[in-house]
Design an enzyme around this catalytic site. Structure first.
Site, PDB file in Angstrom:
ATOM      1  N   ASN A   5      -9.351   2.122   8.108  1.00 25.00           N
ATOM      2  CA  ASN A   5     -10.682   2.181   8.719  1.00 25.00           C
ATOM      3  C   ASN A   5     -10.674   1.916  10.212  1.00 25.00           C
ATOM      4  OD1 ASN A   5     -11.363   2.561   6.071  1.00 25.00           O
ATOM      5  ND2 ASN A   5     -12.576   0.709   5.860  1.00 25.00           N
TER       6      ASN A   5
ATOM      7  N   PHE B 272      -5.205  -0.919   9.617  1.00 21.75           N
ATOM      8  CA  PHE B 272      -5.704  -0.417   8.346  1.00 21.75           C
ATOM      9  C   PHE B 272      -6.451   0.894   8.574  1.00 21.75           C
ATOM     10  CE2 PHE B 272      -4.579  -4.641   7.112  1.00 21.75           C
ATOM     11  CZ  PHE B 272      -4.128  -4.466   5.811  1.00 21.75           C
TER      12      PHE B 272
ATOM     13  N   ASP C 286      -5.468  11.897   3.174  1.00 24.13           N
ATOM     14  CA  ASP C 286      -5.848  12.120   1.783  1.00 24.13           C
ATOM     15  C   ASP C 286      -7.251  12.718   1.732  1.00 24.13           C
ATOM     16  OD1 ASP C 286      -6.699   9.513   2.811  1.00 24.13           O
ATOM     17  OD2 ASP C 286      -7.523   9.151   0.824  1.00 24.13           O
TER      18      ASP C 286
ATOM     19  N   TYR D 149       0.808  -1.220   0.000  1.00 26.24           N
ATOM     20  CA  TYR D 149       0.000   0.000   0.000  1.00 26.24           C
ATOM     21  C   TYR D 149       0.844   1.274   0.000  1.00 26.24           C
ATOM     22  CZ  TYR D 149      -3.679  -3.239   1.433  1.00 26.24           C
ATOM     23  OH  TYR D 149      -4.564  -4.277   1.493  1.00 26.24           O
TER      24      TYR D 149
END
Length: 194
Positions: free
Chosen positions: A72, A70, A97, A18
């Site tokens: 979330n 992660f 972002d 990622y």
């Protein structure tokens, strides 16, 4: 000023798969800040990679944190790093972002909702407040009918990669401005037309 600690969290997803994704631009900004401080990210007692240091002698101490979870589920790591350093949400700057800003744009925000950003949503839930500073790094909207969820998990385009270092430097400058001037004056500086 020297006794102030600013906790700066860069949102993203862990692991090399990622690392270059648009969703990880917050962590890329932290890499820029760590480079300026001559600091290195290390495993930490909290579920974060952490780098610490000062950008200027006598200036505030920066704790740069990359959640090990992660996007979330960023709230738990953020809450734990705040607790570890006895910091409050007033000492927190979240770099993330932002689909709703054009690529190459940086905006600062002091509070408010999550705007559909699941990382922010989880931080607000975990800390019990939306009163923290945000550095919103524009990644633009996906082209055509591309799903935003797929778009944020793709790497920057070749054209974007050419100007990405400038965007990361601008966002790192914005974090420094918050530390030096406070949020409102930093907003005036960062948002001023160039």
């Amino acid at each position: 000023m020297a006794d102030r600690t600013l906790v700066v969290v860069g949102l993203g997803n862990p692991g090399p798969d990622y690392a270059g994704n648009r969703h990880n631009v917050g962590q890329m900004v932290l890499d820029e800040l760590a480079s300026r401080m001559g600091a290195t990210f290390k495993k930490h007692k909290t579920p974060n990679q952490v780098a610490e240091g000062r950008l200027v002698p006598g200036g505030p101490r920066f704790v740069l944190a990359k959640p090990g979870s992660f996007m979330n589920t960023s709230g738990g790591p953020v809450s734990s790093v705040l607790g570890f350093y006895s910091a409050t949400p007033a000492d927190l700057v979240v770099v993330h972002d932002e689909l709703d800003l054009p690529f190459d744009t940086v905006r600062l925000k002091g509070s408010g909702g999550h705007g559909g950003h699941n990382g922010l949503r989880d931080i607000i839930k975990a800390t019990g407040t939306n009163e923290f500073s945000r550095v919103r790094v524009g990644i633009g909207r996906p082209p055509g009918r591309q799903d935003p969820a797929d778009y944020v998990l793709r790497d920057f385009s070749a054209a974007e990669k050419k100007s990405l270092p400038i965007l990361l430097a601008d966002a790192a400058d914005a974090v420094e401005a918050i530390a030096e001037l406070g949020l409102v004056a930093a907003q005036q500086r960062v948002h001023a037309p160039s």
